[in-house]
Design an enzyme around this catalytic site. Structure first.
Site, PDB file in Angstrom:
ATOM      1  N   SER A 102      23.381  21.409  42.315  1.00 23.53           N
ATOM      2  CA  SER A 102      24.858  20.802  42.461  1.00 23.53           C
ATOM      3  C   SER A 102      25.847  21.367  41.558  1.00 23.53           C
ATOM      4  O   SER A 102      27.115  21.647  41.929  1.00 23.53           O
ATOM      5  CB  SER A 102      24.534  19.340  42.368  1.00 23.53           C
ATOM      6  OG  SER A 102      25.960  18.521  42.285  1.00 23.53           O
ATOM      7  N   SER A 103      25.398  21.578  40.198  1.00 23.35           N
ATOM      8  CA  SER A 103      26.377  21.828  39.378  1.00 23.35           C
ATOM      9  C   SER A 103      26.964  23.275  39.551  1.00 23.35           C
ATOM     10  O   SER A 103      28.113  23.709  39.179  1.00 23.35           O
ATOM     11  CB  SER A 103      25.934  21.922  37.779  1.00 23.35           C
ATOM     12  OG  SER A 103      25.369  20.774  37.565  1.00 23.35           O
ATOM     13  N   GLY A 105      27.042  24.770  42.649  1.00 25.85           N
ATOM     14  CA  GLY A 105      27.950  24.483  43.887  1.00 25.85           C
ATOM     15  C   GLY A 105      29.383  24.014  43.722  1.00 25.85           C
ATOM     16  O   GLY A 105      30.253  24.339  44.366  1.00 25.85           O
ATOM     17  N   ASP A 119       7.925  29.331  54.610  1.00 19.63           N
ATOM     18  CA  ASP A 119       6.859  28.821  55.545  1.00 19.63           C
ATOM     19  C   ASP A 119       5.497  28.837  54.533  1.00 19.63           C
ATOM     20  O   ASP A 119       5.373  29.541  53.459  1.00 19.63           O
ATOM     21  CB  ASP A 119       6.545  30.171  56.329  1.00 19.63           C
ATOM     22  CG  ASP A 119       7.508  29.937  57.556  1.00 19.63           C
ATOM     23  OD1 ASP A 119       7.416  29.004  58.117  1.00 19.63           O
ATOM     24  OD2 ASP A 119       7.955  31.075  58.125  1.00 19.63           O
ATOM     25  N   GLU A 129      20.716  34.425  48.580  1.00 16.88           N
ATOM     26  CA  GLU A 129      21.968  35.039  49.522  1.00 16.88           C
ATOM     27  C   GLU A 129      23.109  34.455  48.734  1.00 16.88           C
ATOM     28  O   GLU A 129      23.528  33.187  49.042  1.00 16.88           O
ATOM     29  CB  GLU A 129      21.946  34.490  50.949  1.00 16.88           C
ATOM     30  CG  GLU A 129      20.716  34.953  51.619  1.00 16.88           C
ATOM     31  CD  GLU A 129      20.243  34.057  52.663  1.00 16.88           C
ATOM     32  OE1 GLU A 129      20.730  33.018  52.701  1.00 16.88           O
ATOM     33  OE2 GLU A 129      19.244  34.587  53.431  1.00 16.88           O
ATOM     34  N   GLN A 148      16.550  24.972  43.392  1.00 22.15           N
ATOM     35  CA  GLN A 148      15.503  23.852  43.226  1.00 22.15           C
ATOM     36  C   GLN A 148      14.730  24.182  44.423  1.00 22.15           C
ATOM     37  O   GLN A 148      15.120  24.077  45.617  1.00 22.15           O
ATOM     38  CB  GLN A 148      16.072  22.743  42.579  1.00 22.15           C
ATOM     39  CG  GLN A 148      16.921  22.042  43.884  1.00 22.15           C
ATOM     40  CD  GLN A 148      17.547  20.787  43.243  1.00 22.15           C
ATOM     41  OE1 GLN A 148      17.410  20.470  42.148  1.00 22.15           O
ATOM     42  NE2 GLN A 148      18.561  20.474  44.005  1.00 22.15           N
TER      43      GLN A 148
END
Length: 192
Positions: A102-103, A105, A119, A129, A148
């Site tokens: 979050s930090s 983003g 998978d 990416e 995470q």
């Protein structure tokens, strides 16, 4: 079922799930923080006129290694591939999902475009990416927390875990950021 910190530690302690290197301080209430490696794949935009997922385009990206104490600068609008510092190994009844922090983003850094799912049966580094949607460059430091991993127990073991097929799996055992292998077994349905 999403695994809790207690379940994550139990899976790692039993050796069923592996993170290498593992640092217990990275375990969160329902995830494990993963860190950025020092290898990046940059796109050489002048090598091809278009990107074609059906074609092998070996010169589309090039590998760049930064020194452990130097940052990689991701400029606004840029897209590069990176990877987790950790190697992950999953058993046939546990899948994982990579989520961004979050930090980061909130600074405009996107950790993955679409490929956050891992998978059961996978082993290797997770390719990231990385996109900068901010208006300023972002410094990416080797070893910094970059995402995470959340772990999910399947209702039953997978019949064909990743890497178990006769043809293998495209990214099994990958080291560092791995370029797209979409051209391998490319599938296209005829549409009328």
């Amino acid at each position: 079922m999403l695994l809790s910190d207690r379940d994550i530690r139990a899976e790692i302690g039993s050796g069923r799930v592996a993170l290498d290197p593992f640092d217990d301080a990275m375990v969160q209430p329902s995830s494990v923080d993963v860190r950025l490696d020092r290898y990046f794949r940059l796109f050489d935009n002048h090598k091809y006129a278009v990107i074609d997922p059906a074609e092998d385009q070996p010169e589309l990206t090039r590998l760049v290694e930064v020194d452990p104490d130097e940052a990689f600068v991701l400029h606004p609008g840029e897209f590069v591939l990176g990877s987790t510092h950790e190697t992950i190994t999953l058993p046939d009844d546990v899948a994982a999902r990579l989520e961004g922090k979050s930090s980061l983003g909130r600074l405009g850094l996107l950790t993955h475009s679409t490929a956050g799912f891992i998978d059961p049966g996978f082993t290797g580094h997770v390719t990231l990416e990385l996109s900068n949607v901010a208006t300023l460059p972002i410094m990416l430091w080797p070893g910094m927390k970059i995402g995470q991993l959340c772990f999910f127990r399947l209702s039953s073991p997978a019949e064909r875990p990743y890497g178990s097929g006769a043809d293998g799996s495209r990214y099994q055992g990958q080291r560092g950021p791995t370029a797209s292998r979409s051209h391998v077994k490319f599938h296209r349905t005829h549409v009328e």
